[in-house]
Write a protein that holds these residues in place. Structure first.
Motif, short mmCIF file in Angstrom:
data_model
loop_
_atom_site.label_atom_id
_atom_site.label_comp_id
_atom_site.label_asym_id
_atom_site.label_seq_id
_atom_site.Cartn_x
_atom_site.Cartn_y
_atom_site.Cartn_z
N TYR A 6 20.03 84.43 29.40
CA TYR A 6 19.38 85.31 28.43
C TYR A 6 20.07 86.67 28.40
O TYR A 6 20.43 87.18 27.34
N ARG A 10 22.04 88.19 25.07
CA ARG A 10 21.35 89.16 24.23
C ARG A 10 22.05 90.49 24.02
O ARG A 10 21.71 91.26 23.13
N PRO A 40 14.99 86.02 18.43
CA PRO A 40 14.98 87.48 18.55
C PRO A 40 13.73 88.09 17.92
O PRO A 40 13.34 87.71 16.82
#
Length: 88
Positions: A6, A10, A40
């Motif tokens: 993650y 991101r 998102p």
């Protein structure tokens, strides 16, 4: 120590934040195969000076996504750009 998938996915995108904000999914791809899918919730400019002007998102993982495990290499071809916008 490497960050988790993650965190690696991101952050620090060189994208147009207005266009990125329209994305419904962000795919984490390793060797042409989708390893994780994130939804998102917010896009913002990073506060990390080293990556000034780049964007990051805050989102949630879609662990049941139908895209996990699928090859996306056909979408990339010989492109060097890691970002693709695909309307499906």
């Amino acid at each position: 120590m490497r960050e988790n998938l993650y965190e690696m996915t991101r952050k620090y995108w060189a994208v147009n934040i207005n266009r990125a904000s329209k994305a419904t999914h962000v795919l984490s791809i390793v060797d042409g195969v989708v390893e994780a899918v994130f939804i998102p919730k917010e896009w913002k400019y990073t506060q990390v000076l080293q990556y000034e002007g780049r964007c990051e998102f805050v989102g949630v993982e879609d662990v049941k996504s139908e895209y996990i495990g699928k090859s996306v290499s056909a979408f990339y071809g010989k492109s060097q750009n890691p970002v693709k916008y695909i309307n499906m």
